[in-house]
Design a protein around this motif. Structure first.
Motif, PDB file in Angstrom:
ATOM      1  N   ASN A  87       7.127  -3.357   0.063  1.00  0.00           N
ATOM      2  CA  ASN A  87       5.916  -4.122   0.412  1.00  0.00           C
ATOM      3  C   ASN A  87       4.766  -3.862  -0.553  1.00  0.00           C
ATOM      4  O   ASN A  87       4.062  -4.785  -0.944  1.00  0.00           O
ATOM      5  CB  ASN A  87       5.424  -3.761   1.820  1.00  0.00           C
ATOM      6  CG  ASN A  87       6.364  -4.197   2.921  1.00  0.00           C
ATOM      7  OD1 ASN A  87       6.466  -3.532   3.938  1.00  0.00           O
ATOM      8  ND2 ASN A  87       7.068  -5.312   2.736  1.00  0.00           N
ATOM      9  N   MET A  88       4.542  -2.589  -0.848  1.00  0.00           N
ATOM     10  CA  MET A  88       3.420  -2.215  -1.705  1.00  0.00           C
ATOM     11  C   MET A  88       3.957  -1.385  -2.857  1.00  0.00           C
ATOM     12  O   MET A  88       4.412  -0.251  -2.661  1.00  0.00           O
ATOM     13  CB  MET A  88       2.397  -1.385  -0.915  1.00  0.00           C
ATOM     14  CG  MET A  88       1.737  -2.132   0.241  1.00  0.00           C
ATOM     15  SD  MET A  88       0.464  -3.332  -0.285  1.00  0.00           S
ATOM     16  CE  MET A  88      -0.917  -2.227  -0.625  1.00  0.00           C
ATOM     17  N   ILE A 114       0.596   2.646   6.575  1.00  0.00           N
ATOM     18  CA  ILE A 114       1.664   2.301   5.627  1.00  0.00           C
ATOM     19  C   ILE A 114       2.531   3.528   5.416  1.00  0.00           C
ATOM     20  O   ILE A 114       2.016   4.626   5.180  1.00  0.00           O
ATOM     21  CB  ILE A 114       1.048   1.822   4.293  1.00  0.00           C
ATOM     22  CG1 ILE A 114       0.200   0.570   4.559  1.00  0.00           C
ATOM     23  CG2 ILE A 114       2.128   1.539   3.261  1.00  0.00           C
ATOM     24  CD1 ILE A 114      -0.833   0.332   3.481  1.00  0.00           C
ATOM     25  N   TRP A 170       6.442   8.547  -1.291  1.00  0.00           N
ATOM     26  CA  TRP A 170       6.246   8.462  -2.752  1.00  0.00           C
ATOM     27  C   TRP A 170       6.896   9.640  -3.460  1.00  0.00           C
ATOM     28  O   TRP A 170       6.205  10.377  -4.172  1.00  0.00           O
ATOM     29  CB  TRP A 170       4.752   8.533  -3.114  1.00  0.00           C
ATOM     30  CG  TRP A 170       3.905   7.360  -2.847  1.00  0.00           C
ATOM     31  CD1 TRP A 170       3.970   6.468  -1.835  1.00  0.00           C
ATOM     32  CD2 TRP A 170       2.742   6.962  -3.627  1.00  0.00           C
ATOM     33  NE1 TRP A 170       2.943   5.558  -1.914  1.00  0.00           N
ATOM     34  CE2 TRP A 170       2.174   5.841  -2.998  1.00  0.00           C
ATOM     35  CE3 TRP A 170       2.142   7.471  -4.780  1.00  0.00           C
ATOM     36  CZ2 TRP A 170       1.029   5.200  -3.489  1.00  0.00           C
ATOM     37  CZ3 TRP A 170       1.008   6.839  -5.264  1.00  0.00           C
ATOM     38  CH2 TRP A 170       0.468   5.707  -4.626  1.00  0.00           C
ATOM     39  N   GLY A 174       5.202   1.597   1.268  1.00  0.00           N
ATOM     40  CA  GLY A 174       4.808   1.584  -0.137  1.00  0.00           C
ATOM     41  C   GLY A 174       5.388   2.777  -0.862  1.00  0.00           C
ATOM     42  O   GLY A 174       5.732   3.789  -0.247  1.00  0.00           O
ATOM     43  N   GLY A 203       4.253   5.775   3.475  1.00  0.00           N
ATOM     44  CA  GLY A 203       4.092   6.009   2.032  1.00  0.00           C
ATOM     45  C   GLY A 203       4.979   7.099   1.463  1.00  0.00           C
ATOM     46  O   GLY A 203       4.508   8.116   0.965  1.00  0.00           O
ATOM     47  N   TYR A 221       2.802   0.602  -5.597  1.00  0.00           N
ATOM     48  CA  TYR A 221       1.606   1.277  -6.099  1.00  0.00           C
ATOM     49  C   TYR A 221       1.880   1.799  -7.513  1.00  0.00           C
ATOM     50  O   TYR A 221       3.013   2.068  -7.860  1.00  0.00           O
ATOM     51  CB  TYR A 221       1.255   2.461  -5.201  1.00  0.00           C
ATOM     52  CG  TYR A 221       0.820   2.099  -3.788  1.00  0.00           C
ATOM     53  CD1 TYR A 221      -0.500   1.725  -3.522  1.00  0.00           C
ATOM     54  CD2 TYR A 221       1.709   2.167  -2.726  1.00  0.00           C
ATOM     55  CE1 TYR A 221      -0.909   1.420  -2.224  1.00  0.00           C
ATOM     56  CE2 TYR A 221       1.308   1.873  -1.422  1.00  0.00           C
ATOM     57  CZ  TYR A 221      -0.003   1.500  -1.173  1.00  0.00           C
ATOM     58  OH  TYR A 221      -0.395   1.210   0.104  1.00  0.00           O
ATOM     59  N   LEU A 278       2.026  -7.578   5.113  1.00  0.00           N
ATOM     60  CA  LEU A 278       3.121  -6.631   4.863  1.00  0.00           C
ATOM     61  C   LEU A 278       4.214  -6.771   5.919  1.00  0.00           C
ATOM     62  O   LEU A 278       4.327  -5.955   6.826  1.00  0.00           O
ATOM     63  CB  LEU A 278       2.589  -5.199   4.847  1.00  0.00           C
ATOM     64  CG  LEU A 278       1.368  -4.923   3.961  1.00  0.00           C
ATOM     65  CD1 LEU A 278       1.133  -3.428   3.848  1.00  0.00           C
ATOM     66  CD2 LEU A 278       1.538  -5.540   2.584  1.00  0.00           C
TER      67      LEU A 278
END
Lengths: 510, 510
Positions: free
Chosen positions: A377-378, A304, A308, A345, A306, A380, A117
């Protein structure tokens, strides 16, 4: 009958050449291609959001940290107010950013599936906590089980473009919560050697779960050397409150050497401001608080970022993830991660549709391709997720492999150099040659490594389609699901499987 | 029964408020929103492609111009070689760019539908020459007719997010080619007051078609004041050859005051280099030659820079438009248009799938959203197009309105300012208030103008979906198609319709 002449032979040879497995250096796409061509925020806007987040941390702060967290964060300079809120002077945040782990690797059990990452490298995978499995064959929803989770992991194992397997659904046939966590771990690990994500929330479960994980890893040392499971910590309850129990769980995970995803899942318009800028600001502030927290417990522990934030249908208050607003939210978050230089992410690729229909296709592509182009990077929730996170669909997971493949091709972007500009080729074809590029050496050489071909996506002409009894996408996905599940073996050795099942009640068959 | 209490009343009121027609200044999206956040090429790469295109024009040039075109282009400095090819010194191209029309408007018959092609303003519409109509109800293809074209125009008229109607399919029930052009014009104009695109290719048809067009416009003067039809001129046969007859047609269109689309439709790997950079370079060179041509005939005549490179499946040689490579091709073209500051268009949103299924959804979104984010002025083929341009589908056209709506929301992007950063709101909610943003005045105010709500896209929970007998996307699209076609009246006055039909054989009923 196979070689009817030059043309037929040429075409058959080309299809055969392309059908053969590609050596890795010729693959047109692979996990971790670098994005970053999409910038939904200007640099000045990124700076504005950063400043607003710092201000929110200084002036509003977060409530409800557990005593252990308060002690740790006050220890690095956070201020615990009379109102119970922890506030973060700018310097405290900057110190944490200075200590935070960068360029982390999330290992797979198979090192071929390690996720690096850094920068704008993009990886797509599953995630979520769906409570239903979606069955397109019967057009129905039913409660998801441990067996479904194992099957999803086995399918993910064979899909080139689904790069990690965060538990996408809840094992609803497992009544006891600790048993559910244990089944979730083992169903995932038994199904795939890719990096696995869990979602422990009960602090008392970490120790018993780690026993199983050590057993799967071959001991604690092997586990700590390559922690192939990360935990998704919903460490905040937006707006701006720590989730007390989840924070305690996170502390245990950190001490157990497990990478953590600092997950802030505000809903824009309900638990976060309804504006995209406001929702991103709040999520950024919350995750910055999380970075302070993690680095106060264990400086440099892999975490990470995150952010979201989720979309909401403001007419009804229902979550929705398939909107353009959602794609913008996650894309903006990717830029914030890059601004901090932290692994990050967010959610992309989830659909509000109940079935894998045209709506699902457009919704999944919109946020998946934009998240990738933004260099997230991620990514989800990128595959198989329906009904605004309530349903997971194995056929849709399989189709997502094609969808994500095309998105990743867009992430790879365009190479411009003397060879690709192709002036020599143009001159040769126009002035000296055939007037046609098909069949030139250059074209044939690039056929392999420049183009992503669909597995189930159908490119037949209407005539071919009719001659082939009108193949239907969903029937093809169902057939491929059955073929994969018939063939895919467990990814744990039989004696380990026996040892696990001797000790734990497992609700699925390998 | 309608107001069961505060919550129920609030929700019902919110749904009702949002269902009401929005005043224009509150609409979350509208035609011509400005894109440009996606840059699949760096500035240096744009410059490299520009230089390569100039070099191709200087050294390779184009064959097969008609005598009239040769005379015009030699008149402005092009060099007619012994090999019959016209070559273009850099200065000739730069002179044409100096004369070329910029910031053009493509008028609708209703000025509310005018398209202003400046900067990175984005418009989505239909286009193509499909030979089939796709019928999802019977899962079949049949030959497209004049009635189908009229129906497609009527449907386009009521779809907010389909901004123009370039003829998407061929009237295969009209055997005579001139009659087919006349029917195509009238079926389109009778169905919609949005800007219409045609594809005349026979030079002898322009004069008789202009008679009909003048009749529809209310005379030549009215036509020339607001030319509501443009012509899509496939003026080149790639690689690097003028299409002799189409060029003559284009000259007639220019003299008739009709805006032209300079359409270069090379297929990457067949009639253009297989590399994205090479295909874009060749299309750019061809369209630059077209700009020299148009401005040699009539300086400043409105022309759209139509670099339309298409993808190819190199395994089979079949065209394919649903790929990531296609999305990159069209996005790169948008940047070239912006580099020249010229109005531009390319293909986006076409699918290779035979039916409006999940594949169609992801393919249509991928290139539509990327073209929009790239700021492509005219996204052609954006709605309803299947089977790699061979089939047009009315139900898919209807669903595209939702799909394009979300794409356009992404084009609109993110506003960052003190209000949207929402720090005041965050402080109020977290420190003083309810802990919840839903129901705050700010949230309710933005519910209208910040969010794009789907018309047919389904956001129900699984429970609601089951309680509502599992509504199916395709059935909903079929029902909406029938409702629109039942209600949508002709967009020409009855006496004009009678006059037209007295003079011309029309193959469809109004």
């Amino acid at each position: 009958m196979e070689r009817k002449g030059r043309r037929g032979g040429g075409r058959a040879a080309r299809v055969a050449a392309r059908a053969a497995a590609l050596p890795d250096d010729l693959r047109p796409i692979r996990p971790g291609m670098a994005g970053g061509t999409l910038k939904v925020l200007t640099e000045a806007q990124v700076q504005q959001i950063h400043e607003a987040a710092l201000q929110a941390l200084e002036t509003i702060g977060l409530a409800d940290a557990p005593p252990s967290g308060i002690a740790a964060m006050v220890g690095v300079g956070a201020i615990h107010g009379a109102d119970g809120r922890l506030r973060f002077p700018r310097q405290v945040v900057e110190d944490a950013l200075g200590q935070a782990a960068r360029g982390i690797t999330l290992p797979g059990r198979d090192p071929a599936h390690d996720l690096h990452l850094t920068g704008t490298k993009v990886h797509y995978g599953t995630a979520g906590a769906a409570v239903h499995i979606v069955d397109p064959a019967s057009n129905s929803y039913r409660e998801s089980t441990a067996q479904d989770l194992y099957n999803a992991a086995r399918i993910t194992q064979v899909l080139d473009n689904v790069n990690f397997f965060q538990r996408p659904m809840v094992c609803r046939d497992v009544a006891d919560n600790l048993e559910m966590d244990l089944n979730s771990i083992y169903a995932s690990v038994a199904g795939t050697t890719k990096h696995v994500g869990m979602s422990f929330s009960d602090p008392s479960h970490v120790a018993p779960c780690m026993e199983l994980i050590h057993m799967l890893a071959g001991g604690e040392e092997a586990w700590r050397a390559r922690p192939f499971i990360s935990n998704s910590n919903c460490f905040v309850v937006p707006p701006m409150k720590f989730a007390t129990e989840s924070c305690e769980t996170m502390e245990h995970c950190i001490r157990a050497g497990m990478p953590v995803l600092l997950l802030s899942a505000g809903m824009a318009g309900a638990t976060a401001p309804s504006t995209i800028a406001g929702a991103v600001t709040q999520a950024t502030a919350e995750c910055l608080a999380g970075m302070v927290y993690v680095n106060a417990i264990q400086p440099g522990h892999p975490a990470i970022f995150g952010t979201w934030p989720f979309g909401l249908d403001l007419r009804t208050g229902a979550m929705c993830l398939g909107s353009g607003e959602q794609a913008l939210l996650s894309s903006a978050c990717a830029q914030m991660h890059q601004f901090y230089g932290l692994p990050g992410g967010a959610a992309g690729g989830a659909s509000d549709s109940k079935m894998p229909d045209m709506q699902a296709g457009w919704e999944q592509m919109c946020s998946n391709v934009m998240a990738g182009l933004s260099g997230l990077n991620m990514v989800y929730e990128a595959a198989g997720m329906h009904a605004s996170l309530l349903g997971f669909c194995l056929e849709s997971l399989i189709l997502s492999d094609d969808l994500i493949g095309q998105a990743m091709r867009c992430v790879r972007g365009i190479e411009v150099n003397e060879e690709t500009l192709a002036l020599d080729q143009m001159a040769e074809v126009c002035l000296g040659g055939t007037g046609h590029y098909l069949g030139t050496d250059k074209t044939l050489a690039l056929m392999q490594c420049d183009f992503v071909y669909p597995t189930l996506g159908n490119r037949m002409s209407p005539k071919e389609w009719e001659e082939n009894q009108k193949p239907d996408l969903m029937s093809a996905a169902i057939a491929r699901k059955e073929a994969i599940l018939d063939e895919a073996r467990a990814q744990v050795a039989p004696d380990l499987d026996r040892a696990v099942r001797d000790r734990y009640a497992m609700y699925f068959q390998c």
